[in-house]
Design a protein around this motif. Structure first.
Motif, PDB file in Angstrom:
ATOM      1  N   THR A   1       0.817  -1.211   0.000  1.00 56.24           N
ATOM      2  CA  THR A   1       0.000   0.000   0.000  1.00 56.24           C
ATOM      3  C   THR A   1       0.853   1.266   0.000  1.00 56.24           C
ATOM      4  OG1 THR A   1      -0.119  -0.039   2.428  1.00 56.24           O
ATOM      5  CG2 THR A   1      -1.867  -1.170   1.219  1.00 56.24           C
ATOM      6  N   ALA A   2       2.097   1.157   0.413  1.00 59.85           N
ATOM      7  CA  ALA A   2       3.014   2.299   0.383  1.00 59.85           C
ATOM      8  C   ALA A   2       4.437   1.754   0.420  1.00 59.85           C
ATOM      9  CB  ALA A   2       2.774   3.248   1.560  1.00 59.85           C
ATOM     10  N   SER A   3       5.363   2.495  -0.141  1.00 58.63           N
ATOM     11  CA  SER A   3       6.763   2.052  -0.141  1.00 58.63           C
ATOM     12  C   SER A   3       7.682   3.262  -0.015  1.00 58.63           C
ATOM     13  CB  SER A   3       7.099   1.269  -1.414  1.00 58.63           C
ATOM     14  OG  SER A   3       6.970   2.107  -2.553  1.00 58.63           O
ATOM     15  N   GLN A   4       8.848   3.002   0.511  1.00 57.15           N
ATOM     16  CA  GLN A   4       9.854   4.050   0.660  1.00 57.15           C
ATOM     17  C   GLN A   4      11.209   3.475   0.278  1.00 57.15           C
ATOM     18  OE1 GLN A   4      10.121   5.850   4.555  1.00 57.15           O
ATOM     19  NE2 GLN A   4      12.253   6.452   4.251  1.00 57.15           N
ATOM     20  N   PRO A   5      11.856   4.039  -0.719  1.00 55.58           N
ATOM     21  CA  PRO A   5      13.195   3.545  -1.086  1.00 55.58           C
ATOM     22  C   PRO A   5      14.188   3.811   0.037  1.00 55.58           C
ATOM     23  CG  PRO A   5      12.693   5.567  -2.269  1.00 55.58           C
ATOM     24  CD  PRO A   5      11.434   5.168  -1.557  1.00 55.58           C
TER      25      PRO A   5
ATOM     26  N   PHE B   1      -1.413  -4.254   4.698  1.00 52.97           N
ATOM     27  CA  PHE B   1      -2.378  -4.680   5.704  1.00 52.97           C
ATOM     28  C   PHE B   1      -2.135  -6.156   5.995  1.00 52.97           C
ATOM     29  CE2 PHE B   1      -4.750  -1.200   3.556  1.00 52.97           C
ATOM     30  CZ  PHE B   1      -4.876  -0.364   4.656  1.00 52.97           C
ATOM     31  N   SER B   2      -2.454  -6.577   7.219  1.00 52.45           N
ATOM     32  CA  SER B   2      -2.197  -7.964   7.596  1.00 52.45           C
ATOM     33  C   SER B   2      -3.418  -8.569   8.269  1.00 52.45           C
ATOM     34  CB  SER B   2      -0.987  -8.050   8.534  1.00 52.45           C
ATOM     35  OG  SER B   2      -1.257  -7.359   9.733  1.00 52.45           O
ATOM     36  N   GLY B   3      -3.456  -9.874   8.251  1.00 50.72           N
ATOM     37  CA  GLY B   3      -4.540 -10.617   8.895  1.00 50.72           C
ATOM     38  C   GLY B   3      -4.239 -12.095   8.852  1.00 50.72           C
TER      39      GLY B   3
ATOM     40  N   ASP C   1     -10.821  -6.939   2.526  1.00 54.11           N
ATOM     41  CA  ASP C   1     -10.845  -5.898   1.511  1.00 54.11           C
ATOM     42  C   ASP C   1      -9.405  -5.511   1.194  1.00 54.11           C
ATOM     43  OD1 ASP C   1     -11.347  -3.540   0.019  1.00 54.11           O
ATOM     44  OD2 ASP C   1     -11.142  -2.378   1.871  1.00 54.11           O
ATOM     45  N   PRO C   2      -8.976  -5.626  -0.045  1.00 53.62           N
ATOM     46  CA  PRO C   2      -7.561  -5.361  -0.349  1.00 53.62           C
ATOM     47  C   PRO C   2      -7.162  -3.893  -0.246  1.00 53.62           C
ATOM     48  CG  PRO C   2      -8.809  -5.748  -2.366  1.00 53.62           C
ATOM     49  CD  PRO C   2      -9.740  -6.040  -1.238  1.00 53.62           C
ATOM     50  N   THR C   3      -8.146  -2.991  -0.273  1.00 55.45           N
ATOM     51  CA  THR C   3      -7.818  -1.564  -0.235  1.00 55.45           C
ATOM     52  C   THR C   3      -7.554  -1.070   1.172  1.00 55.45           C
ATOM     53  OG1 THR C   3      -9.199  -1.203  -2.195  1.00 55.45           O
ATOM     54  CG2 THR C   3      -8.593   0.737  -0.901  1.00 55.45           C
ATOM     55  N   TYR C   4      -8.398  -1.506   2.132  1.00 54.65           N
ATOM     56  CA  TYR C   4      -8.284  -1.007   3.502  1.00 54.65           C
ATOM     57  C   TYR C   4      -8.011  -2.111   4.529  1.00 54.65           C
ATOM     58  CZ  TYR C   4     -10.383   3.089   1.331  1.00 54.65           C
ATOM     59  OH  TYR C   4     -10.638   4.154   0.510  1.00 54.65           O
TER      60      TYR C   4
END
Length: 488
Positions: free
Chosen positions: A323-327, A351-353, A379-382
């Protein structure tokens, strides 16, 4: 709630400069960089000149705040027993209850006792063992004692890992610079494990029996290569502790209860010294990914210390797409200032579960098992749970819970508010269902708005709920409607 802090110094007058550095035992005065003064520190450092000495809570009574509780923290700088500088140690916490004009009630202190243990594998090479205290006893407000036992040091100058990248010992390599030194050196540092926690009641004659919990580690420790961005690439070692695959717990003093827990350790994707990928076994058929590290993979409960397994469970983890990345780019080597730092693995957010949990019980015949399976979809978005199914261990009716959510408000980040929850008998559990399979359903609206509308910012009150628990010729009918709640 009010926090009171004091200086981390041992002098009456706390002057913070290099001339008074000895008055600040565990504060790196030499790393303090001030405006207008030459600073040779090239990377961020994180430390404080303060220590927490008390916490006070208050409550609003009429139009004034009245004291309720105070926790007073006492600290000291006990000697290390070697040439390393002492570190701040929490000696005690004392709780005082307050009730206006009534007399304050001050309880006995909770006291923390520690034992110095060598951090460094000492080779008698002129560098200190860096003794640091570990908590070995806690005496609480009622006088009861908790004793903590640790594993002995495994490594010694003649018993070190044969290779850092395949290390299976309770010590790890790291580069460091001693106080007053200028050159980094590579040494090995101990890893201590808690092996026993014992609680004892010191009340004479009427005290409760002591309780004991023993921890065993039947596997070997896992060490992954450091990926910290503030470590020089030439100084990277396999010092990232990823724990033990299995931990065994024995509870009780006699007729001990035995249980075991398996963990994901996140070793897949690690590199060996020759640059190849580390072989990593799958756990429950799932790759032991770095982002699964520390999560429970399986657990087992035994009939007795020597008896068979009577209950067990397995967990299959779930992670969303990134959902987000940082080099991440490592430090530039000062010896090679024109060579850019290495590109490291990016930092990723997901997200994890858990998608599947299988719980099994040994039946009375001693050989057959009853398995109950819980499944979840997200839900893959949230990362919100959409469905959760229980197969009833194939002995009772299966249940499937489907949750639908109000439209997300991404401006105020009001995301996870259910608008309708439906329970069905569908097996396997799925988002779509037939009306005859429905057991019950309910829906909610927020802040006097239509069903499906996100709550208002700063409110988020359920102001209407509707529950349907029966069928008629047209399908579901509303049996009960509740209006009111927090918003009216």
């Amino acid at each position: 709630m009010n926090f009171t802090a004091s200086n981390r110094c041992t002098a009456t007058t706390c002057t913070f400069d290099t001339a008074h550095a000895s008055d600040w035992p565990d504060v790196p005065v030499h790393l303090d960089c001030n405006a207008g003064v030459q600073c040779l520190q090239a990377s961020p450092t994180f430390w404080s000149t303060k220590r927490l000495t008390s916490i006070d809570t208050v409550a609003l009574v009429a139009d004034a705040h009245q004291p309720v509780d105070t926790w007073t923290l006492a600290q000291s700088y006990p000697s290390t027993g070697d040439t390393s500088t002492p570190a701040l140690w929490l000696d005690s916490i004392q709780h005082t209850g307050k009730a206006g004009a009534l007399t304050d009630i001050t309880l006995p202190k909770t006291v923390f006792t520690g034992t110095p243990m060598a951090n460094r594998v000492d080779k008698a090479d002129g560098r200190p063992p860096i003794n640091k205290r570990r908590i070995t006893q806690i005496t609480n407000e009622t006088g009861a004692n908790t004793f903590v036992t640790y594993s002995a040091a495994e490594c010694s100058p003649t018993n070190l890992p044969a290779a850092d990248d395949t290390n299976t010992k309770r010590c790890y390599p790291s580069w460091w610079t001693r106080d007053g030194g200028t050159e980094e050196v590579k040494d090995y540092f101990h890893k201590y494990l808690v092996t026993k926690v014992e609680d004892t009641d010191t009340t004479a004659g009427t005290g409760s029996p002591s309780t004991s919990t023993v921890y065993e580690y039947p596997s070997t420790p896992n060490w992954r290569r450091d990926q910290g961005e503030f470590i020089l690439d030439k100084h990277r070692t396999w010092g990232d502790f990823r724990g033990y695959r299995t931990v065994r717990v024995l509870s009780g003093t006699t007729n001990q209860i035995k249980s075991e827990t398996d963990y994901y350790t996140g070793m897949a994707g690690d590199k060996l010294a020759n640059g190849t990928d580390r072989p990593a076994e799958a756990i429950n058929g799932v790759t032991d990914r770095a982002d699964f590290s520390g999560r429970v993979a399986a657990s087992r409960s035994y009939e007795s210390e020597t008896g068979p397994v009577v209950e067990k469970s397995t967990q299959t983890p779930w992670e969303s797409e990134t959902t987000a990345s940082q080099p991440v780019v490592g430090m530039t080597d000062p010896d090679k200032p024109t060579t850019p730092g290495p590109t490291l693995a990016p930092k990723l957010a997901r997200f994890s579960g858990s998608t599947t949990t299988v719980t099994s019980k040994l039946l009375a015949d001693g050989s057959s098992w009853q398995h109950a399976t819980t499944t979840r979809t997200y839900d893959p978005t949230y990362g919100l749970v959409l469905t959760e199914g229980d197969d009833g261990a194939k002995t009772t009716e299966a249940h499937c819970t489907v949750t639908q959510y109000a439209a997300p408000d991404t401006t105020n980040w009001l995301i996870s508010y259910p608008r309708q929850t439906t329970t069905t008998t569908s097996n396997p559990c799925r988002e779509t269902f037939d009306v005859p399979s429905v057991i019950s359903t309910s829906r909610a609206s927020y802040d006097r708005q239509a069903v499906g509308t996100a709550p208002k910012a700063g409110q988020a009150n359920v102001t209407k709920t509707e529950q349907a628990t029966k069928l008629d010729a047209k399908g579901l009918s509303i049996e009960r409607c509740i209006e009111g709640g927090w918003g009216y």
